[in-house]
Design a protein around this motif. Structure first.
Motif, short mmCIF file in Angstrom:
data_model
loop_
_atom_site.label_atom_id
_atom_site.label_comp_id
_atom_site.label_asym_id
_atom_site.label_seq_id
_atom_site.Cartn_x
_atom_site.Cartn_y
_atom_site.Cartn_z
N LEU A 69 0.83 -1.20 0.00
CA LEU A 69 0.00 0.00 0.00
C LEU A 69 0.87 1.25 0.00
O LEU A 69 1.97 1.25 0.56
N SER A 70 0.37 2.30 -0.60
CA SER A 70 1.11 3.55 -0.61
C SER A 70 1.07 4.21 0.77
O SER A 70 0.19 3.91 1.59
N ARG A 104 0.24 7.08 1.41
CA ARG A 104 -0.97 7.89 1.53
C ARG A 104 -2.15 7.02 2.02
O ARG A 104 -2.92 7.40 2.89
N ALA A 105 -2.24 5.81 1.44
CA ALA A 105 -3.33 4.91 1.84
C ALA A 105 -3.19 4.53 3.31
O ALA A 105 -4.17 4.53 4.07
N GLU A 124 -9.38 -0.16 -3.34
CA GLU A 124 -9.39 0.94 -4.31
C GLU A 124 -8.01 1.08 -4.94
O GLU A 124 -7.86 1.27 -6.13
N GLU A 125 -6.99 0.97 -4.10
CA GLU A 125 -5.63 1.20 -4.59
C GLU A 125 -5.05 0.00 -5.34
O GLU A 125 -4.38 0.15 -6.34
#
Ligand code: SF4
Ligand code: SF4
Ligand code: FES
Lengths: 163, 634
Positions: A3-4, A6-7, A34-35
């Motif tokens: 995951l990023s 940001r996530a 979503e990502e």
């Protein structure tokens, strides 16, 4: 696939909005899906770690909701409502037509080009527009075989242009 | 809610015509047990929160709605009338069983649960003789290994969620979960990985059907073909109570035996699965001298020759599960002819003897704050770790940890963890007196030796000082099964064991600490097995395992508990205390000619104050599973 940042940040900010820590799991999984498109064991572990829960618990939640996916899916995953109103208005025919169009035999099978998959779902709350389907966060109303063909065609072209 | 005078208010109700008075808040299913009525349950377990998932416990309650209600989630009320035998209740139970069996493979003949299976028993007692359901059954690949030790059969599972709730509520480690909740639900380990928890085996006992079974004990016997006794676990100082199962003179399984003072019905995987040594075909059964079989007489002579004149260069290494009785014999020997010999105890801490008035395990239930110092309790004292978790997550105690590393107790979101540098736990403890979490008592302080990293004398002083200042009590977390007994007998003290320099060594069990000293010219091994660490000893004596020996252990809280052997070894195997007494007599120690273990126990009780309880060994426990009478079938 990780995951990023940001996530992860967004997931960490969830708990204060809920009465129980565990209530934050579905929205957190939504962010992850979503990502990444789907929830891999690594993604579920990351979500668990971000929330301070056990991955096993997160896995239980992830597999409960039909809108959360742990298996790979097509790039466009179509949710076709087959609840009462839609079935009365021809949902079965739509599904049949869809399978032929994208060349799959059953739900969650991915089309050869990797673009499509579908599943039959319960009521999506748009009975007045039956039959209907949902894809990529959008609702499509009063679906007919012709409309379906146009939709699929559109996505195919989009993918073709993109390449 | 207690009344002002502290008494819990009671409620009187009627169950199947029996009046019963119970504390307010009691669940109907528990109240029924008081009048010896068994309401069948699958999901309900008396040590876990009720969920009402299976509906097996349906009863008729009046006043109330005209439909069956769950006895496992409904608390009693004044004047309530419960019927477990009304036509409504009887048919509700039978209907639920019909559904439970809708997907069940009915493979009882090849199921290890058969004979002790609630589903089987309830179907027999409460079910319809035939089923009206004729739909296809769910099928799964089976059995699936959940770990080396546990197999899962999803077809047999009734989805009571006892196993997953146990992991969640009791161990705080959700390694097991239910995927695809709903009609397609099944139990799975986290992402299909093997279970790692040291507490995994309890799910075998918990599962009310044959969905979770042991892979260590598999297809060996039916329960009615086994003999069993209640005994005590030999693996660590907690002293959990266990049931030992015998078939054809083999120890075939170990299960839990609830003792709320200690274990509350849980045991760890060491206690449950590490019992197989006693069955090994390569066990030592006959004494040996210099590699050749010998009589006890010859072996004893050789042993005496070997240790003669060793004086303080004699080393005695003792296994962790030495009994109090054997310790008493060793104490006599060390008082007399073996004076000055050095002693080592397998697997022990370097904690000093306990102070006065140490905490009991059950006291954790009323603690308002628990301080864990220099111990990974899940590893050191596994079942005490579960008791801490209960006190924290169910009874509201606050948790403060002083340890250099992340521990499994850190799963508690509100745990406060002070990370001291290894070796500096005492300094960290000295700073705790004003800590906000410790302002409300009682405070329980559990402390270990940091696996050798801490100066235990200094830590003992710091803990005692903290206990005084915050008004708490403490418990040193010994590791070796009978470490506290060995401390009571003065055989060991708060300094680490060291047999280096000893010229003659008697090694009872695996060598402590770790290996036979290189300085040893003469080695006598007294064990169940010859182990690589033993090298090539001069004399070998056969020893007994905990399932075949008489005696007792002193657990870490100082409680003396008696073993009840389930195996009956044949000569030349002999009891450890007998061997030590013979050694004593050959060394001319007076008063080691006991005619039986009771006489020895009385002598030990007189000689060592902490062994006073040895004077009154209890009658063997009554058989564990009480047969309650239950409601009739339709
Ligand atoms: S495996 Fe056993 S304990 Fe776990 S849910 Fe199934 S029946 Fe219950
Ligand atoms: S905690 Fe100790 S006494 Fe209890 S079962 Fe485990 S090893 Fe045995
Ligand atoms: S035991 Fe009551 S609902 Fe399961």
């Amino acid at each position: 696939m990780a995951l990023s940042a940001r996530a992860i940040e967004e997931i960490r900010s969830l708990p204060p909005r809920f009465p129980h820590l565990r209530s934050a799991v579905p929205p957190a999984l939504d962010i992850a899906q979503e990502e990444l498109g789907r929830l891999t064991p690594e993604a579920m572990t990351e979500v668990a770690e971000a929330l301070g829960l056990d991955p096993g618990y997160v896995e239980g939640v992830a597999t409960f909701y039909t809108l959360l996916h742990t298996q790979p899916l097509g790039r466009h995953h179509l949710y076709v409502c087959t609840n009462l109103s839609c079935t009365l208005r021809g949902a079965e025919e739509i599904c049949h037509h869809l399978r032929r169009l994208i060349g799959v035999k059953e739900e969650r099978e991915i089309s050869a080009d990797g673009l499509f998959s579908y599943e039959e779902v319960e009521c999506l709350g748009a009975c007045e527009y039956a039959p209907m389907l949902r894809c990529d966060g959008r609702y499509y109303y009063d679906v007919t075989p012709q409309k379906l063909e146009a939709l699929i065609q559109g996505w195919r072209q989009e993918a073709g242009n993109g390449d | 809610m207690p009344e002002p005078n502290g008494a819990v208010p009671t409620v009187t109700l009627t169950i199947d015509g029996h009046q019963v008075t119970v504390p307010r808040g009691t669940l109907i299913v528990e109240a029924a047990k008081r009048v010896r009525i068994e309401i069948p349950v699958f999901c309900y377990h008396h040590k876990m929160d009720p969920v009402g998932a299976c509906r097996m416990c349906l009863v008729e309650i009046s006043p109330g709605p005209p439909r069956p209600q769950t006895a496992c989630t409904t608390p009693v009320a004044e004047g309530m009338v419960v019927r477990t035998n009304s036509p409504m209740a009887v048919s509700a139970r039978a209907d639920i069983l019909e559904y439970e069996l809708a997907n069940h493979p009915l493979d009882c003949p090849v199921c290890d649960k058969g004979g002790e299976c609630p589903l089987q028993d309830y179907t027999f007692r409460h079910g319809y003789p035939t089923s009206r359901i004729n739909a296809p059954r769910r099928h799964f690949l089976k059995p699936i290994p959940l770990s080396e030790r546990i197999a899962l059969d999803r077809e047999r599972c009734v989805l009571c969620y006892r196993c997953t709730r146990y992991y969640d509520e009791i161990t705080w480690d959700q390694e097991l979960t239910a995927d695809h909740r709903g009609a397609d639900s099944y139990i799975t380990s986290q992402f299909g990985q093997p279970l790692r928890s040291i507490f995994s085996g309890n799910i075998i006992d918990l599962c009310p059907v044959g969905a979770l079974t042991s892979r260590v004990w598999r297809f060996e016997a039916r329960p009615w073909d086994m003999a069993y006794t209640g005994s005590v676990c030999s693996r660590c100082a907690v002293g959990c109570n266990v049931t030992l199962w015998e078939r054809r003179n083999q120890l075939v399984r170990v299960t839990s035996r609830q003792n709320d003072e200690i274990d509350e019905g849980w045991i760890c995987d060491r206690g449950r699965f590490e019992y197989t040594e006693v069955n090994r075909p390569d066990r030592i059964r006959v004494p040996q001298v210099e590699g050749r079989e010998a009589t006890w007489d010859e072996a004893m002579e050789a042993l005496l020759d070997g240790i003669q004149g060793a004086g303080h260069r004699l080393g005695i290494s003792i296994r962790r599960d030495v009994t109090n009785e054997e310790l008493f014999c060793l104490w006599r020997l060390l008082q007399g002819p073996c004076r000055g010999a050095r002693v080592a105890l397998e697997g022990r801490t370097s904690l000093p003897a306990p102070g006065e008035d140490t905490l009991l395990i059950r006291d954790l239930d009323c603690a308002r704050a628990i301080v864990v110092v220099a111990s990974d309790t899940a590893d050191d004292v596994p079942i005490v770790n579960l008791r801490i978790k209960k006190a924290v997550s169910k009874l509201g105690a606050r948790l403060l940890i002083v340890h250099p590393d992340r521990l499994d107790l850190d799963r508690w979101p509100e745990a406060e963890h002070i990370r001291n540098r290894p070796g500096e736990a005492a300094a960290a403890v000295r700073e705790l007196a004003g800590h906000p979490l410790l302002q409300e008592g009682p405070v329980a302080i559990l402390w270990g030796d940091g696996r050798g990293s801490e100066d235990t004398r200094e830590l003992a002083a710091a803990v005692a000082e903290l206990a005084t200042r915050v008004g708490g009590r403490s418990m040193p977390l010994y590791r070796a099964t009978n470490e506290r007994g060995a401390l009571a007998a003065g055989l060991i003290s708060g300094v680490p064991d060291d047999l280096e320099g000893c010229e003659a060594v008697i090694c009872y069990g695996p060598p402590a600490p770790g290996r036979i000293p290189a300085s040893a010219r003469f080695v006598a091994v007294w064990d169940l097995l010859l182990r690589p660490e033993h090298g090539s000893p001069d004399v070998v004596l056969p020893a007994l395992g905990f399932a075949e020996t008489q005696g007792s252990y002193t657990n870490l809280e100082g409680r003396v508990q008696f073993l009840h052997p389930v195996l009956h070894p044949e000569p030349p195997l002999r009891e450890g205390w007998e061997v030590l007494c013979e050694l004593g007599q050959r060394l001319k120690v007076r008063e080691m000619d006991f005619v039986g273990i009771f006489q020895l126990q009385r002598a030990a009780a007189r000689a060592i104050p902490q062994f006073a309880a040895l004077a009154s060994p209890p009658e063997p426990e009554p058989q564990p599973t009480p047969v309650l009478y239950g409601p009739a079938r339709p």
